[in-house]
Design an enzyme around this catalytic site. Structure first.
Site, mmCIF file in Angstrom:
data_model
loop_
_atom_site.group_PDB
_atom_site.id
_atom_site.type_symbol
_atom_site.label_atom_id
_atom_site.label_comp_id
_atom_site.label_asym_id
_atom_site.label_seq_id
_atom_site.Cartn_x
_atom_site.Cartn_y
_atom_site.Cartn_z
ATOM 1 N N CYS A 114 -2.062 22.320 38.515
ATOM 2 C CA CYS A 114 -2.934 21.323 39.309
ATOM 3 C C CYS A 114 -2.977 21.608 40.681
ATOM 4 O O CYS A 114 -3.794 21.109 41.610
ATOM 5 C CB CYS A 114 -2.145 19.921 39.334
ATOM 6 N N HIS A 247 -1.778 15.375 45.636
ATOM 7 C CA HIS A 247 -2.099 15.485 44.223
ATOM 8 C C HIS A 247 -2.164 13.984 43.463
ATOM 9 O O HIS A 247 -0.924 13.452 43.866
ATOM 10 C CB HIS A 247 -1.226 16.519 43.791
ATOM 11 N N ASN A 277 -4.418 11.556 36.245
ATOM 12 C CA ASN A 277 -4.237 13.011 36.751
ATOM 13 C C ASN A 277 -5.182 13.921 36.444
ATOM 14 O O ASN A 277 -5.211 14.276 35.273
ATOM 15 C CB ASN A 277 -2.701 13.506 36.650
HETATM 16 O O1 UT7 Z 1 0.637 17.555 37.746
HETATM 17 C C1 UT7 Z 1 1.907 17.486 37.208
HETATM 18 C C2 UT7 Z 1 1.868 16.531 36.039
HETATM 19 N N1 UT7 Z 1 2.997 15.887 35.712
HETATM 20 C C3 UT7 Z 1 3.408 15.138 36.417
HETATM 21 O O2 UT7 Z 1 3.010 14.393 37.490
HETATM 22 C C4 UT7 Z 1 4.671 14.266 35.706
HETATM 23 C C5 UT7 Z 1 5.747 13.488 36.753
HETATM 24 N N2 UT7 Z 1 6.651 12.733 35.907
HETATM 25 C C6 UT7 Z 1 6.109 11.226 35.789
HETATM 26 O O3 UT7 Z 1 5.041 11.079 36.263
HETATM 27 C C7 UT7 Z 1 7.188 10.621 35.252
HETATM 28 O O4 UT7 Z 1 8.439 11.071 34.804
HETATM 29 C C8 UT7 Z 1 6.808 10.002 33.897
HETATM 30 C C9 UT7 Z 1 5.418 8.794 34.034
HETATM 31 C C10 UT7 Z 1 5.942 11.022 32.913
HETATM 32 C C11 UT7 Z 1 7.561 9.121 33.144
HETATM 33 O O5 UT7 Z 1 8.319 8.216 34.127
HETATM 34 P P1 UT7 Z 1 9.804 8.045 33.959
HETATM 35 O O6 UT7 Z 1 9.965 6.890 35.060
HETATM 36 O O7 UT7 Z 1 10.310 9.332 34.696
HETATM 37 O O8 UT7 Z 1 10.201 7.874 32.763
HETATM 38 P P2 UT7 Z 1 11.452 8.446 31.849
HETATM 39 O O9 UT7 Z 1 10.568 9.794 31.231
HETATM 40 O O10 UT7 Z 1 12.627 8.513 32.433
HETATM 41 O O11 UT7 Z 1 11.359 7.596 30.439
HETATM 42 C C12 UT7 Z 1 11.837 6.239 30.391
HETATM 43 C C13 UT7 Z 1 11.612 5.654 28.956
HETATM 44 C C14 UT7 Z 1 12.136 6.493 27.987
HETATM 45 O O12 UT7 Z 1 12.839 5.781 27.027
HETATM 46 P P3 UT7 Z 1 14.390 5.786 26.923
HETATM 47 O O13 UT7 Z 1 14.805 7.055 26.542
HETATM 48 O O14 UT7 Z 1 14.635 5.037 28.034
HETATM 49 O O15 UT7 Z 1 14.530 4.844 25.732
HETATM 50 C C15 UT7 Z 1 10.852 7.211 27.379
HETATM 51 O O16 UT7 Z 1 10.853 7.427 26.051
HETATM 52 O O17 UT7 Z 1 10.293 5.477 28.547
HETATM 53 C C16 UT7 Z 1 10.000 6.140 27.621
HETATM 54 N N3 UT7 Z 1 8.374 6.212 27.617
HETATM 55 C C17 UT7 Z 1 7.371 5.484 27.589
HETATM 56 N N4 UT7 Z 1 7.440 4.233 27.115
HETATM 57 C C18 UT7 Z 1 6.437 3.727 26.819
HETATM 58 C C19 UT7 Z 1 7.768 7.584 27.880
HETATM 59 N N5 UT7 Z 1 6.476 7.566 28.031
HETATM 60 C C20 UT7 Z 1 6.389 6.175 27.460
HETATM 61 C C21 UT7 Z 1 5.044 5.463 27.512
HETATM 62 N N6 UT7 Z 1 5.239 4.127 27.164
HETATM 63 N N7 UT7 Z 1 3.861 6.068 27.910
#
Ligand code: UT7
Length: 330
Positions: A114, A247, A277
């Site tokens: 990115c 970004h 994104n």
């Molecule tokens: O250009 C770079 C590209 N990448 C990025 O910018 C990614 C950067 N990271 C993020 O933006 C965040 O980490 C995410 C948006 C991907 C995830 O948010 P988070 O607050 O870090 O959530 P998490 O990964 O800690 O997940 C929390 C919970 C999990 O469930 P458990 O394990 O707590 O039961 C996930 O399984 O949310 C769950 N989860 C979802 N639930 C509903 C993960 N994706 C989803 C979803 N819908 N789409």
């Protein structure tokens, strides 16, 4: 003598189809509420089945050329930043140069996740400043929807498709003031595409894999670090920044970085709610939004910082210069 370089024109393009969070929730186990709360994203544009990168990059490039008042034949450098080229080769930049009518242009693709667009403007700047090129077209765009696993809720909610382009040329004053670039391959495993390239060419898994939490931590760290570095190098402070374009990965990441830097919300450009994104398209699309909103007046200080796969990061500091009122130096 080293010359300066400026953005003389810009353009962008998006696929027509808009996909809302509610539509994604019909496909995977997610909800509008979760996506908005964790990312700030409400909708994104997704390319049609037969739409590849150059189909979106081409109108963005044409718009940038028209905005700059430059003929395609006057471009002698075309860099296309993308991780989703039409194919590995011929390069998308070579295809675009041919389709747009740029027989004099050296053309190559640049792959820096990115951060690709920021890396590409640094390359173009270097060629212009050294006199190796006289007028450059820099394209940043991706159709990440093509390399997502549409069963994976952790990635499909984040990404969208889109492209932007800028014409860059030498200028007497203003323009780009400084840059900061970096990469950490050690963290590369947190955002990767297994079935790509010569290491895993026989891996049938063609889809993006991401450790969201690790990328989140990386993003918040480098967005702040890189911005502070480039400001210090240019003898500027955050108070001098008129327009901040980070970004567009996640509203929470943007809010954290802007807050830590001390840049108020009204100076920060945010469009991740509408486009998600868009990878290499993210910064040039935000640049277009800032222009459309009249935020880039002559002399405004613009800070842009990207981060992404690699892992990579990079910043550019620009004194926005209206070339029509300052005369060309090409
Ligand atoms: O250009 C770079 C590209 N990448 C990025 O910018 C990614 C950067 N990271 C993020 O933006 C965040 O980490 C995410 C948006 C991907 C995830 O948010 P988070 O607050 O870090 O959530 P998490 O990964 O800690 O997940 C929390 C919970 C999990 O469930 P458990 O394990 O707590 O039961 C996930 O399984 O949310 C769950 N989860 C979802 N639930 C509903 C993960 N994706 C989803 C979803 N819908 N789409």
């Amino acid at each position: 003598m080293t010359r300066r370089a400026v953005i003389a024109g810009s353009g962008s393009a998006l696929p027509r189809t808009c996909v809302t969070n509610a539509e994604l929730a019909e496909r995977v186990d997610t909800s509008d509420e979760w996506i908005v709360e964790r990312t700030g994203i409400r909708e994104r544009r997704i390319a049609a089945k037969d739409e590849a990168l150059t189909d979106i990059a081409r109108p963005a490039a044409r718009a940038a050329l028209a905005d700059a008042g430059v003929e395609p034949g006057d471009i002698d450098l075309l860099i296309c930043a993308t991780v989703t080229p039409d194919m590995m080769f011929p390069t998308s930049s070579a295809l675009l140069a041919d389709e747009l009518g740029m027989p004099k242009a050296a053309a190559y693709d640049l792959l820096a996740g990115c951060t690709g667009f920021v890396y590409a403007v640094v390359q173009a700047y270097s060629m212009l400043a050294s006199g190796l090129a006289t007028r450059a077209l820099v394209v940043g765009g991706d159709v990440l929807s093509k390399i997502l696993d549409w069963e994976d809720r952790s990635t499909i909610v984040l990404f969208g498709d889109g492209a932007g382009a800028v014409v860059m040329e030498p200028v007497d004053r203003g323009g780009f003031l400084g840059f900061e670039l970096g990469a950490d391959g050690g963290g590369g495993e947190h955002l990767w595409l297994p079935g790509s390239g010569s290491r895993h060419f026989d891996d049938p898994d063609q889809f993006v894999k991401m450790n969201g939490r690790e990328v989140f931590k990386f993003a918040t760290r480098v967005l702040v670090y890189s911005a502070e570095q480039v400001l210090a190098e240019c003898g500027k402070t955050v108070d001098d920044v008129d327009v901040y374009i980070p970004h567009q990965a996640n509203k929470r990441i943007i809010d954290y970085a802007a807050g830590k830097l001390g840049i108020p919300a009204e100076r920060t450009v945010v469009n991740v709610d509408r486009y998600g994104n868009t990878s290499s398209g993210s910064i040039p699309l935000a640049l277009m939004d800032a222009r459309a909103e009249g935020r880039l007046r002559d002399g405004a200080l613009l800070l842009m910082t990207g981060m992404g796969a690699g892992l990579t990061w990079g910043s550019a500091l620009i004194e926005w210069t209206d070339v029509s009122s300052n005369g060309r130096n090409g």
